[in-house]
Design a protein around this motif. Structure first.
Motif, PDB file in Angstrom:
ATOM      1  N   GLU A 132      14.097  43.495  -2.391  1.00  0.00           N
ATOM      2  CA  GLU A 132      13.402  44.583  -1.718  1.00  0.00           C
ATOM      3  C   GLU A 132      12.376  44.075  -0.706  1.00  0.00           C
ATOM      4  N   LYS A 133      12.029  42.778  -0.778  1.00  0.00           N
ATOM      5  CA  LYS A 133      11.067  42.211   0.155  1.00  0.00           C
ATOM      6  C   LYS A 133      11.736  41.491   1.315  1.00  0.00           C
ATOM      7  N   LEU A 161      13.807  39.325  -5.368  1.00  0.00           N
ATOM      8  CA  LEU A 161      12.978  39.675  -4.215  1.00  0.00           C
ATOM      9  C   LEU A 161      13.755  40.438  -3.150  1.00  0.00           C
TER      10      LEU A 161
END
Length: 72
Positions: A67-68, A65
């Motif tokens: 990139e989040k 995750l």
């Protein structure tokens, strides 16, 4: 004047994103908190240098995750 070079290994103080998972109870607790829509705030607390940012970065890395994740 005799000048000797002394090699002192340095390491940056940036958070690590690849902490070894020896006890995943903290990861499970964070997964639970994130998955419960009623929970609006999550506090990660600890002293300076305790590994709060490293814990979060490792969690996001482990769950793919990155990139989040937004660092503030």
């Amino acid at each position: 004047m005799n000048e000797e070079k002394i090699n002192i290994p340095f390491d940056n103080l940036l958070p690590k994103n690849d902490l070894p998972i020896t006890d995943d109870s903290s990861f499970k607790a964070l997964e639970y908190a994130i998955s419960d829509q009623r929970i609006r705030n999550i506090g990660i607390t600890g002293n300076y240098g305790a590994g709060k940012s490293s814990f979060l970065l490792s969690f996001f890395n482990h769950k793919n995750l990155e990139e989040k994740c937004i660092n503030v």
